[in-house]
Design a protein around this motif. Structure first.
Motif, short mmCIF file in Angstrom:
data_model
loop_
_atom_site.label_atom_id
_atom_site.label_comp_id
_atom_site.label_asym_id
_atom_site.label_seq_id
_atom_site.Cartn_x
_atom_site.Cartn_y
_atom_site.Cartn_z
N GLU A 1 43.21 45.57 39.91
CA GLU A 1 42.18 44.66 40.01
C GLU A 1 42.56 43.65 41.33
O GLU A 1 41.47 42.94 41.84
N LYS A 2 43.84 43.23 41.63
CA LYS A 2 44.09 42.17 42.74
C LYS A 2 44.04 43.15 44.01
O LYS A 2 44.67 42.22 44.66
N ARG B 1 38.50 41.42 30.19
CA ARG B 1 38.85 41.25 31.61
C ARG B 1 38.41 41.93 32.43
O ARG B 1 37.90 41.62 33.63
N TRP C 1 35.36 41.43 35.79
CA TRP C 1 35.86 41.67 37.18
C TRP C 1 34.79 42.69 37.75
O TRP C 1 34.26 42.37 38.75
N ASN D 1 31.99 41.60 40.79
CA ASN D 1 31.71 42.50 42.13
C ASN D 1 30.40 42.98 42.23
O ASN D 1 29.86 43.29 43.19
#
Length: 345
Positions: free
Chosen positions: A210-211, A323, A327, A331
């Motif tokens: 995710e990061k 979560r 995300w 996006n």
């Protein structure tokens, strides 16, 4: 060739503290990681040495490339492409491993020299297996440059790190898969193959994914680069979910793209060959060469897994799912990408 010759992007080391943590969790890399260009493409440190070779590689007009973010149905697509382009030559497809028929452009940068030494030592006394290790670790661009006849190339590098004239020169197939299924499949591969050697659980893995702290990320930038080129006449843009839903139509579309005609019986036979139940048992596509030399960890699922749409449910608990959905929504709002399925169900 000078390491960074003619490159329109910078290559920077990941900060030392973060690098140290990543090396603890991804034990197949021993030096560290870099981030490339303004999008911060995340790759092992060895990329710096070979970046110019990838970017300045010369495609040929009869090449066929498969470009994907990892675990997006890449191996499945490669087999489809190769068989259609080679007039359904099942005999060669069963006899010659896919990794030889369809070289993986940048795999060598993931095969750290220390890991290679360990694998060579593991196979000490077996010249055949040691030769296989040398073959697997050789930069693919070298063998591709020497290859006579039509070339088939696999890469997970995004378009911005590939030859700028790629699409104007040859045929390219780009496949997208929903990020939750990609992450779950990639998690298991990272645990399976020693060149990655991931040691943590899925929750921690999702954090890295995710990061954008995982090889070939950022996922969204990668997909957006393919989506933006989807109307180019030399690009066939496919969603994995559409391929899974109607394989026969996918085969016909691929035939049209590659200038090949097939009758209904040929389409049906190829669909059966590619059916996931048969595909999992196909030794030519299941990285048997890699397994043979000891590059795969025991106790993990095979290289070819379930191939299902929605298999992500097995790893996401409710909190992590919420979560991930946040995300995804954040996006997707930045793009006009339209997936053929809901990414939340």
């Amino acid at each position: 060739m000078e390491a960074n010759a003619n490159l329109p992007f910078e290559i920077r080391q990941v900060p030392s503290e973060l690098n140290a943590q990543l090396l603890k969790d991804f034990t197949g890399e021993r030096t560290g990681f870099v981030q490339v260009g303004p999008k911060k493409w995340f790759l092992p440190a060895k990329y710096r040495e070979f970046a110019a070779h990838f970017y300045n590689f010369q495609p040929r007009p009869d090449d066929v490339w498969v470009v994907t973010f990892p675990r997006s149905g890449t191996t499945w697509t490669q087999e489809l492409v190769w068989l259609v382009a080679n007039d359904l030559d099942y005999e060669t497809a069963s006899r010659v491993p896919q990794v030889e028929r369809f070289p993986f452009l940048e795999f060598n940068i993931f095969f750290h020299d220390e890991v290679k030494s360990e694998i060579l030592e593991l196979n000490q006394g077996d010249p055949f297996k040691q030769q296989l290790v040398e073959l697997i670790s050789e930069p693919a661009y070298l063998s591709l440059q020497e290859h006579q006849g039509r070339r088939f190339v696999k890469t997970h590098l995004p378009f911005s790190l590939l030859p700028p004239n790629l699409l104007d020169t040859c045929k390219v197939v780009y496949v997208v898969r929903n990020p939750k299924d990609v992450a779950v499949s990639f998690y298991h591969l990272n645990r399976l193959i020693k060149t990655q050697g991931y040691q943590g659980d899925f929750r921690k893995y999702w954090h890295y994914f995710e990061k954008d702290l995982h090889p070939w990320t950022p996922y969204w930038a990668h997909v957006e680069e393919g989506w933006r080129r989807r109307h180019h006449p030399n690009l066939l843009f496919q969603f994995y979910e559409d391929m899974n839903r109607d394989l026969s139509s996918t085969i016909r579309r691929m035939g049209s793209f590659l200038g090949k005609t097939m009758d209904e019986a040929q389409v049906a036979r190829l669909a059966d060959h590619l059916d996931i139940r048969n595909f999992r048992d196909n030794k030519a596509v299941n990285y048997d060469l890699v397994k043979e030399v000891g590059l795969l960890n025991s106790g993990e699922p095979a290289f070819i897994r379930k191939g299902k749409v929605g298999a992500w449910h097995a790893e996401f608990d409710e909190e992590l799912d919420q979560r991930a959905d946040k995300w995804i929504e954040e996006n997707l709002r930045k793009t006009d990408i339209v997936f053929p399925i809901s990414l939340h169900k």
